[in-house]
Design an enzyme around this catalytic site. Structure first.
Site, PDB file in Angstrom:
ATOM      1  N   GLN A   1      -0.763   2.287  -6.188  1.00  0.00           N
ATOM      2  CA  GLN A   1      -2.194   2.537  -6.056  1.00  0.00           C
ATOM      3  C   GLN A   1      -3.002   2.003  -7.237  1.00  0.00           C
ATOM      4  O   GLN A   1      -4.103   1.487  -7.061  1.00  0.00           O
ATOM      5  CB  GLN A   1      -2.454   4.037  -5.892  1.00  0.00           C
ATOM      6  CG  GLN A   1      -2.111   4.550  -4.509  1.00  0.00           C
ATOM      7  CD  GLN A   1      -2.421   6.016  -4.350  1.00  0.00           C
ATOM      8  OE1 GLN A   1      -2.624   6.745  -5.329  1.00  0.00           O
ATOM      9  NE2 GLN A   1      -2.458   6.481  -3.116  1.00  0.00           N
TER      10      GLN A   1
ATOM     11  N   ARG B   1       0.857  -1.197   0.000  1.00  0.00           N
ATOM     12  CA  ARG B   1       0.000   0.000   0.000  1.00  0.00           C
ATOM     13  C   ARG B   1       0.888   1.239   0.000  1.00  0.00           C
ATOM     14  O   ARG B   1       1.037   1.950   1.003  1.00  0.00           O
ATOM     15  CB  ARG B   1      -0.944  -0.019   1.192  1.00  0.00           C
ATOM     16  CG  ARG B   1      -1.842  -1.243   1.210  1.00  0.00           C
ATOM     17  CD  ARG B   1      -3.025  -1.071   2.126  1.00  0.00           C
ATOM     18  NE  ARG B   1      -4.071  -0.282   1.476  1.00  0.00           N
ATOM     19  CZ  ARG B   1      -5.194   0.115   2.069  1.00  0.00           C
ATOM     20  NH1 ARG B   1      -5.398  -0.172   3.327  1.00  0.00           N
ATOM     21  NH2 ARG B   1      -6.096   0.816   1.411  1.00  0.00           N
TER      22      ARG B   1
ATOM     23  N   TYR C   1      -4.450   0.886   7.710  1.00  0.00           N
ATOM     24  CA  TYR C   1      -5.406   0.106   8.490  1.00  0.00           C
ATOM     25  C   TYR C   1      -5.334   0.516   9.957  1.00  0.00           C
ATOM     26  O   TYR C   1      -4.352   1.080  10.428  1.00  0.00           O
ATOM     27  CB  TYR C   1      -5.111  -1.393   8.363  1.00  0.00           C
ATOM     28  CG  TYR C   1      -5.314  -1.944   6.975  1.00  0.00           C
ATOM     29  CD1 TYR C   1      -6.589  -2.062   6.442  1.00  0.00           C
ATOM     30  CD2 TYR C   1      -4.233  -2.353   6.209  1.00  0.00           C
ATOM     31  CE1 TYR C   1      -6.777  -2.586   5.167  1.00  0.00           C
ATOM     32  CE2 TYR C   1      -4.414  -2.875   4.936  1.00  0.00           C
ATOM     33  CZ  TYR C   1      -5.688  -2.993   4.424  1.00  0.00           C
ATOM     34  OH  TYR C   1      -5.869  -3.498   3.166  1.00  0.00           O
TER      35      TYR C   1
ATOM     36  N   SER D   1      -8.492  -2.302  -2.790  1.00  0.00           N
ATOM     37  CA  SER D   1      -9.247  -1.049  -2.774  1.00  0.00           C
ATOM     38  C   SER D   1     -10.303  -1.012  -3.870  1.00  0.00           C
ATOM     39  O   SER D   1     -11.428  -0.569  -3.646  1.00  0.00           O
ATOM     40  CB  SER D   1      -8.293   0.143  -2.918  1.00  0.00           C
ATOM     41  OG  SER D   1      -7.499   0.286  -1.762  1.00  0.00           O
TER      42      SER D   1
ATOM     43  N   ASP E   1      -3.839  -1.711  -6.762  1.00  0.00           N
ATOM     44  CA  ASP E   1      -4.429  -2.073  -5.483  1.00  0.00           C
ATOM     45  C   ASP E   1      -5.825  -2.658  -5.680  1.00  0.00           C
ATOM     46  O   ASP E   1      -6.833  -1.947  -5.648  1.00  0.00           O
ATOM     47  CB  ASP E   1      -4.481  -0.831  -4.584  1.00  0.00           C
ATOM     48  CG  ASP E   1      -4.983  -1.133  -3.183  1.00  0.00           C
ATOM     49  OD1 ASP E   1      -5.347  -2.292  -2.912  1.00  0.00           O
ATOM     50  OD2 ASP E   1      -5.028  -0.196  -2.361  1.00  0.00           O
TER      51      ASP E   1
END
Length: 380
Positions: A124, A119, A224, A130, A127
């Protein structure tokens, strides 16, 4: 080199790892793309759609491939038919799929797990956690609206005014924020809570009220939340109880990959809710945020119907597949070199943080250290 798109065989999986509109991205890199027959059927994609995009449809696509892409891990029977040195890209929850990891190692396959993509900013676009959480968050808000036997929005009519529904969302990660946004677009009054300090501003940016319990925040690694003590959890539940009791719909989205979901809401808290209330537990598959929820089932607790999520992104296979396929394309692109003749060469650079972080097995070795330690500990 050939990239094969596998047909998903696990129960309830309707997604596919590649969509026709992105096939050209891979052929443009120099790959030949082959697709197993009916691979996209559950996502309403036909074999002809793939052919029109430049892919080949072949029942033997997987066996002849240099790289196999899928959503779920390949089955043992498929793994054992692949040539040594073949690479795979899929979701691969190593804690639950240790037998698959062992087969991948023993067959000399190189495997990459989408949920292990680091992450970091540079990753991104790869990912998949997500992108699929975005789909799941939207879906759970729609489920809540569909199950609730009243309007979400305020309605003012000549016959009187119907007040809006009140929705509480617990967890403000990607899924939670999308649930908030969707519930707001549907007209509900939304309140939300997350243990991370940064989440309060994100909640407000979606037009919702951020619930402040005046407790310590729990910022963790990778965006997280870190685990809380039982005393902290009990105090949080006490403070959340009146908010949940006043809600028409409760949506819970708190989960961390590879870990048990935190139990945020007890059965007694749900029993405080009004008749006709709805609870949607997006984390039901990983233990559940709500005591008594069951993945893939609707159960009644007190006056509320409790919907337990099970493979929720797959319930919207079209957009979920499109987003996942883009993640896959971006990861493949990172690991591709082009020869002077214009052909693609799948050549992962294991010095790259993204490649090294997402690799589970390579050349007969389990490279993901926590998984290797766990499997070797079981075999000792």
């Amino acid at each position: 080199m050939k990239i094969a798109v596998a047909r998903e065989t696990r129960d309830g999986e309707a997604r596919v790892a590649m969509v026709p509109e992105l096939v050209g991205k891979l052929t443009g890199l120099g790959y030949v793309v082959t697709v197993e027959p009916d691979a996209g059927a559950h996502a309403l994609i036909t074999d002809e759609d793939y052919r029109a995009a430049g892919a080949e449809v072949d029942a033997a696509a997987v066996e002849s491939a240099d790289l196999v892409v899928s959503v779920q891990p390949l089955g043992t029977d498929v793994i054992r038919r692949l040539r040594r040195g073949t690479a795979t890209i899929s979701f691969l929850p190593t804690g639950q799929e240790r037998a698959v990891v062992t087969d991948l190692r023993d067959c000399g396959l190189t495997s990459f797990a989408m949920e292990l993509v680091p992450r970091i900013s540079r990753a991104q676009s790869m990912d998949a956690l997500s992108s699929q959480a975005l789909v799941a968050g939207y879906r759970c808000a729609v489920v809540a609206a569909g199950m609730l036997r009243r309007f979400f929005p305020l309605n003012m009519t000549a016959a009187g005014t119907v007040p809006p529904a009140e929705v509480v969302v617990l967890g403000a990660g990607v899924a939670g924020l999308q649930a908030i946004a969707t519930a707001k677009r549907l007209g509900a009054v939304v309140k939300a809570y997350d243990v991370r300090a940064a989440a309060a501003e994100e909640i407000r940016s979606m037009g919702a009220q951020s619930i402040d319990l005046e407790l310590e925040t729990l910022e963790g690694a990778g965006g997280y939340a870190r685990e809380m003590t039982e005393d902290r959890a009990a105090r949080q539940r006490d403070l959340l109880t009146p908010y949940i009791a006043d809600a028409d719909a409760l949506i819970t989205t708190a989960a961390v990959p590879g870990r048990q979901a935190p139990m945020l809401v007890t059965r007694a808290m749900v029993e405080e809710m009004r008749p006709g209330s709805v609870v949607v537990d997006l984390a039901a598959e990983s233990g559940g945020n709500v005591e008594g929820s069951e993945a893939g089932e609707v159960v009644r607790i007190g006056n509320a119907q409790v919907w337990g999520g099970r493979n929720v992104p797959s319930q919207m296979p079209g957009p979920a597949s499109r987003l996942y396929a883009q993640n896959v394309v971006n990861l493949v692109t990172l690991m591709t070199q082009t020869t002077e003749e214009g052909a693609a060469l799948f050549a992962p650079d294991f010095e790259d943080e993204i490649v090294a972080g997402s690799c589970v097995t390579h050349d007969g070795v389990i490279r993901h250290e926590p998984t290797r330690a766990a499997i070797e500990g079981e075999q000792a």
